[in-house]
Design a protein around this motif. Sequence first.
Motif, PDB file in Angstrom:
ATOM      1  N   GLU A 120      76.034  61.169  67.847  1.00 52.60           N
ATOM      2  CA  GLU A 120      76.251  62.363  67.017  1.00 52.60           C
ATOM      3  C   GLU A 120      77.460  62.184  66.094  1.00 52.60           C
TER       4      GLU A 120
ATOM      5  N   ILE B 201      77.542  68.734  73.856  1.00 55.37           N
ATOM      6  CA  ILE B 201      77.032  67.358  73.958  1.00 55.37           C
ATOM      7  C   ILE B 201      77.536  66.779  75.282  1.00 55.37           C
ATOM      8  N   LYS B 202      76.697  66.780  76.288  1.00 49.74           N
ATOM      9  CA  LYS B 202      77.135  66.404  77.638  1.00 49.74           C
ATOM     10  C   LYS B 202      77.079  64.896  77.884  1.00 49.74           C
ATOM     11  N   SER B 203      76.237  64.191  77.162  1.00 52.51           N
ATOM     12  CA  SER B 203      76.095  62.750  77.347  1.00 52.51           C
ATOM     13  C   SER B 203      77.054  62.005  76.421  1.00 52.51           C
ATOM     14  N   GLU B 204      77.832  61.070  76.972  1.00 49.24           N
ATOM     15  CA  GLU B 204      78.756  60.298  76.155  1.00 49.24           C
ATOM     16  C   GLU B 204      78.009  59.330  75.238  1.00 49.24           C
TER      17      GLU B 204
ATOM     18  N   HIS C  67      80.295  54.424  73.751  1.00 46.58           N
ATOM     19  CA  HIS C  67      80.276  55.439  74.800  1.00 46.58           C
ATOM     20  C   HIS C  67      80.903  54.946  76.100  1.00 46.58           C
TER      21      HIS C  67
ATOM     22  N   ARG D 108      75.119  60.052  73.848  1.00 46.85           N
ATOM     23  CA  ARG D 108      74.664  60.889  72.729  1.00 46.85           C
ATOM     24  C   ARG D 108      75.846  61.311  71.859  1.00 46.85           C
ATOM     25  N   LEU D 109      77.013  61.506  72.474  1.00 45.24           N
ATOM     26  CA  LEU D 109      78.207  61.867  71.701  1.00 45.24           C
ATOM     27  C   LEU D 109      78.537  60.775  70.694  1.00 45.24           C
TER      28      LEU D 109
ATOM     29  N   GLY E 150      82.375  67.106  71.916  1.00 49.95           N
ATOM     30  CA  GLY E 150      81.330  67.188  72.940  1.00 49.95           C
ATOM     31  C   GLY E 150      81.341  68.521  73.660  1.00 49.95           C
TER      32      GLY E 150
ATOM     33  N   TYR F 163      80.302  71.563  71.113  1.00 55.23           N
ATOM     34  CA  TYR F 163      78.918  71.580  70.648  1.00 55.23           C
ATOM     35  C   TYR F 163      77.918  71.227  71.749  1.00 55.23           C
TER      36      TYR F 163
ATOM     37  N   ASN G 230      77.109  62.518  62.112  1.00 53.06           N
ATOM     38  CA  ASN G 230      77.554  63.794  61.571  1.00 53.06           C
ATOM     39  C   ASN G 230      78.826  63.618  60.742  1.00 53.06           C
TER      40      ASN G 230
ATOM     41  N   TYR H  96      81.941  65.585  62.019  1.00 56.11           N
ATOM     42  CA  TYR H  96      82.519  64.990  63.222  1.00 56.11           C
ATOM     43  C   TYR H  96      83.385  63.784  62.855  1.00 56.11           C
TER      44      TYR H  96
END
Length: 291
Positions: free
Chosen positions: A80, A71-74, A102, A76-77, A66, A69, A84, A87
């Motif tokens: 992703e 990625i500030k939102s857990e 999350h 969204r992490l 996070g 790359y 990915n 990842y």
Amino acid sequence: MMGKQSGQIQMVILDIDSMIPENHLLRRIKNCVNFDFIYEKAAPYYSHVGRKSIDPVVLIKMLLIGYLYGIKSERRLEEEVSLNLAYRWFCGIDLMDKVPDHSTFSQNRRRRFQEADIFREIFNEIVLKCIEFGIVSGETGVADGSFLPSNVSWDSRYEAVETVQQSTVKYMEELEAEISSMPGYKEPENVKREKESLKSRTDPECGYIYQARKKGLGYLTEVTVDTSHGIITGVDCYPANRRESDIILEHLKGQPCKYQEIGLDGGYDIGAVHRGLELLGVQGYTAIREY
């Protein structure tokens, strides 16, 4: 003849490792850093009985992704990492395994790691690895504070009245001991006074800053960077109403990297900071403070 996908489901034996390029950032990190030390650091925060938890190494690796790359939102992490391939490979999560939810991150912060120093211990261990590999020299660094806005609504603010103790600023134990041993030193009176300040109902730990170029609720982050390769070696976070010159000495003292020289801006150009740097064995360079 125009081609058209059949959409037929196939059985495939997949080697994920072979699909990650040799020069991929996550592969380069994995080749250099063994994250197994996290198990030892995290052991005191887990029970010896009960159902197995989510692997703490996976949680830390996801947080690292996070950060790397942006990625500030857990929430969204989680998405992703699920989608990915690189990842998943870095975290050791198989294609058929479920990615940690999350909410796991927030629950661990609130329950398991609240008031714990584990994140600092992990950060310092990585810095020591950087020193071992020669990408942090410890010769010259630069440090500065930066205002980090809190993610709160302005409408959540309220005026709080607190009773605080009025005394001299505390800089560093070694410096305080030297000052107290000087002839004519007098212990400051224990005077209490009421102080008004702005706080947030949704984030009570943040503070209000009011300067010419900075206004709002948030935090003061003090960061040190090693100039040889631009690696961050120290990070501390305080309410935004603190002063950079009050926290710089303890910030430098608490780092695993002991600098020979440190560069600072004019906000640190006060006698206590200069003397404190001498006691730490650091040659300090500051811009001239404008009054």
